[in-house]
Design a protein around this motif. Structure first.
Motif, mmCIF file in Angstrom:
data_model
loop_
_atom_site.group_PDB
_atom_site.id
_atom_site.type_symbol
_atom_site.label_atom_id
_atom_site.label_comp_id
_atom_site.label_asym_id
_atom_site.label_seq_id
_atom_site.Cartn_x
_atom_site.Cartn_y
_atom_site.Cartn_z
ATOM 1 N N LEU A 48 0.890 -1.148 0.000
ATOM 2 C CA LEU A 48 0.000 0.000 0.000
ATOM 3 C C LEU A 48 0.931 1.202 0.000
ATOM 4 O O LEU A 48 1.787 1.326 0.884
ATOM 5 N N GLN A 49 0.816 2.061 -1.004
ATOM 6 C CA GLN A 49 1.810 3.116 -1.186
ATOM 7 C C GLN A 49 1.176 4.366 -1.746
ATOM 8 O O GLN A 49 0.023 4.370 -2.152
ATOM 9 N N ARG A 50 1.987 5.408 -1.772
ATOM 10 C CA ARG A 50 1.594 6.642 -2.456
ATOM 11 C C ARG A 50 2.848 7.302 -3.007
ATOM 12 O O ARG A 50 3.956 6.985 -2.590
ATOM 13 N N HIS A 51 2.634 8.217 -3.946
ATOM 14 C CA HIS A 51 3.718 8.929 -4.605
ATOM 15 C C HIS A 51 3.469 10.425 -4.486
ATOM 16 O O HIS A 51 2.325 10.862 -4.549
ATOM 17 N N GLU A 52 4.533 11.171 -4.370
ATOM 18 C CA GLU A 52 4.420 12.629 -4.262
ATOM 19 C C GLU A 52 4.481 13.303 -5.626
ATOM 20 O O GLU A 52 3.858 14.342 -5.837
ATOM 21 N N HIS A 53 5.222 12.714 -6.568
ATOM 22 C CA HIS A 53 5.552 13.431 -7.799
ATOM 23 C C HIS A 53 4.911 12.894 -9.072
ATOM 24 O O HIS A 53 5.287 13.309 -10.152
ATOM 25 N N ILE A 84 -4.986 7.289 -10.576
ATOM 26 C CA ILE A 84 -4.521 7.476 -9.203
ATOM 27 C C ILE A 84 -3.738 8.782 -9.174
ATOM 28 O O ILE A 84 -2.719 8.915 -9.857
ATOM 29 N N ARG A 85 -4.214 9.744 -8.435
ATOM 30 C CA ARG A 85 -3.556 11.045 -8.340
ATOM 31 C C ARG A 85 -2.406 10.978 -7.341
ATOM 32 O O ARG A 85 -2.428 10.182 -6.390
ATOM 33 N N ALA A 86 -1.409 11.819 -7.533
ATOM 34 C CA ALA A 86 -0.301 11.933 -6.585
ATOM 35 C C ALA A 86 -0.883 12.132 -5.187
ATOM 36 O O ALA A 86 -1.824 12.905 -5.004
ATOM 37 N N GLY A 87 -0.346 11.396 -4.223
ATOM 38 C CA GLY A 87 -0.806 11.504 -2.841
ATOM 39 C C GLY A 87 -1.873 10.502 -2.449
ATOM 40 O O GLY A 87 -2.112 10.299 -1.253
ATOM 41 N N GLY A 96 -6.392 -14.113 -7.219
ATOM 42 C CA GLY A 96 -6.124 -15.544 -7.355
ATOM 43 C C GLY A 96 -5.156 -15.850 -8.470
ATOM 44 O O GLY A 96 -4.054 -16.311 -8.240
ATOM 45 N N PRO A 97 -5.536 -15.550 -9.722
ATOM 46 C CA PRO A 97 -4.644 -15.889 -10.834
ATOM 47 C C PRO A 97 -3.513 -14.870 -10.983
ATOM 48 O O PRO A 97 -3.572 -13.778 -10.428
ATOM 49 N N ALA A 98 -2.492 -15.224 -11.757
ATOM 50 C CA ALA A 98 -1.473 -14.244 -12.135
ATOM 51 C C ALA A 98 -2.163 -13.167 -12.973
ATOM 52 O O ALA A 98 -3.031 -13.467 -13.791
ATOM 53 N N THR A 99 -1.817 -11.916 -12.730
ATOM 54 C CA THR A 99 -2.459 -10.801 -13.433
ATOM 55 C C THR A 99 -1.406 -9.805 -13.899
ATOM 56 O O THR A 99 -0.290 -9.766 -13.385
ATOM 57 N N ARG A 100 -1.824 -8.970 -14.858
ATOM 58 C CA ARG A 100 -0.965 -7.900 -15.361
ATOM 59 C C ARG A 100 -1.785 -6.634 -15.523
ATOM 60 O O ARG A 100 -2.991 -6.693 -15.798
ATOM 61 N N ILE A 101 -1.095 -5.498 -15.355
ATOM 62 C CA ILE A 101 -1.702 -4.208 -15.667
ATOM 63 C C ILE A 101 -0.730 -3.414 -16.529
ATOM 64 O O ILE A 101 0.485 -3.636 -16.484
ATOM 65 N N LEU A 102 -1.278 -2.497 -17.289
ATOM 66 C CA LEU A 102 -0.510 -1.467 -17.952
ATOM 67 C C LEU A 102 -0.524 -0.274 -17.020
ATOM 68 O O LEU A 102 -1.604 0.153 -16.574
ATOM 69 N N GLU A 103 0.659 0.239 -16.672
ATOM 70 C CA GLU A 103 0.748 1.423 -15.815
ATOM 71 C C GLU A 103 1.387 2.544 -16.614
ATOM 72 O O GLU A 103 2.453 2.371 -17.198
ATOM 73 N N ILE A 104 0.706 3.692 -16.641
ATOM 74 C CA ILE A 104 1.240 4.891 -17.274
ATOM 75 C C ILE A 104 1.393 5.926 -16.173
ATOM 76 O O ILE A 104 0.415 6.316 -15.537
ATOM 77 N N ALA A 105 2.645 6.335 -15.930
ATOM 78 C CA ALA A 105 2.933 7.324 -14.897
ATOM 79 C C ALA A 105 3.134 8.681 -15.565
ATOM 80 O O ALA A 105 3.858 8.793 -16.553
ATOM 81 N N PHE A 106 2.493 9.706 -15.018
ATOM 82 C CA PHE A 106 2.580 11.069 -15.527
ATOM 83 C C PHE A 106 3.299 11.924 -14.495
ATOM 84 O O PHE A 106 2.946 11.902 -13.326
ATOM 85 N N GLY A 107 4.278 12.692 -14.928
ATOM 86 C CA GLY A 107 5.050 13.522 -14.014
ATOM 87 C C GLY A 107 6.438 12.944 -13.845
ATOM 88 O O GLY A 107 6.839 12.029 -14.562
ATOM 89 N N PHE A 108 7.170 13.460 -12.891
ATOM 90 C CA PHE A 108 8.535 12.999 -12.653
ATOM 91 C C PHE A 108 8.502 11.582 -12.106
ATOM 92 O O PHE A 108 7.869 11.316 -11.089
ATOM 93 N N PHE A 109 9.180 10.653 -12.791
ATOM 94 C CA PHE A 109 9.171 9.261 -12.372
ATOM 95 C C PHE A 109 10.491 8.903 -11.719
ATOM 96 O O PHE A 109 11.557 9.130 -12.271
ATOM 97 N N ASP A 110 10.402 8.324 -10.522
ATOM 98 C CA ASP A 110 11.566 7.846 -9.788
ATOM 99 C C ASP A 110 11.063 6.734 -8.875
ATOM 100 O O ASP A 110 10.117 6.938 -8.111
#
Length: 124
Positions: A48-53, A84-87, A96-110
């Motif tokens: 469970l996480q969040r990002h600032e940027h 998912i907005r920053a913060g 249950g099963p193995a799953t995949r998502i496409l993630e597109i990050a907008f803004g400074f990525f680190d």
């Protein structure tokens, strides 16, 4: 569409273009973004996480994905999207099963821009 805090809705900005052979969805156009495909092993979950940027858009690629955003549990159909907005606190898991998502990050990525609020693997 150049960064965090903009007023337009990134989900509404996804464009579907039909062609004689089928079509495509365009998620970004001429902007800085980072694109990943994340796979989750059967029954596992990320911290469970969040990002600032950065904002993130997740697109379910397989059945069995579970999105948690600010305490709301979402079991998306294949192709469903969530922004998912920053913060915002968020977590990806598998029902249950193995799953995949496409993630597109907008803004400074680190990768260091992760504040873990809860983690099943003992990471801080």
């Amino acid at each position: 569409m150049n960064g965090i805090g903009e007023t337009d809705d990134r989900l509404a900005a996804v464009i579907r273009d039909e062609r004689p052979w089928g079509g495509f969805e365009r998620y970004t156009l001429n902007e800085s973004s980072t694109v990943k495909i994340i796979d989750v092993a059967p029954g596992q979950r990320l911290s469970l996480q969040r990002h600032e940027h950065r904002d993130e858009m997740w697109v379910a690629l397989d059945p069995g994905c579970v999105f948690e955003v600010d305490g709301e549990r979402i079991e998306p159909a294949v192709g469903d999207r969530v922004l998912i907005r920053a913060g915002q606190a968020h977590r990806l898991s598998s029902s249950g099963p193995a799953t995949r998502i496409l993630e597109i990050a907008f803004g400074f990525f680190d990768e260091e821009d992760i504040e873990r609020l809860e983690d099943s693997y003992g990471r801080a």
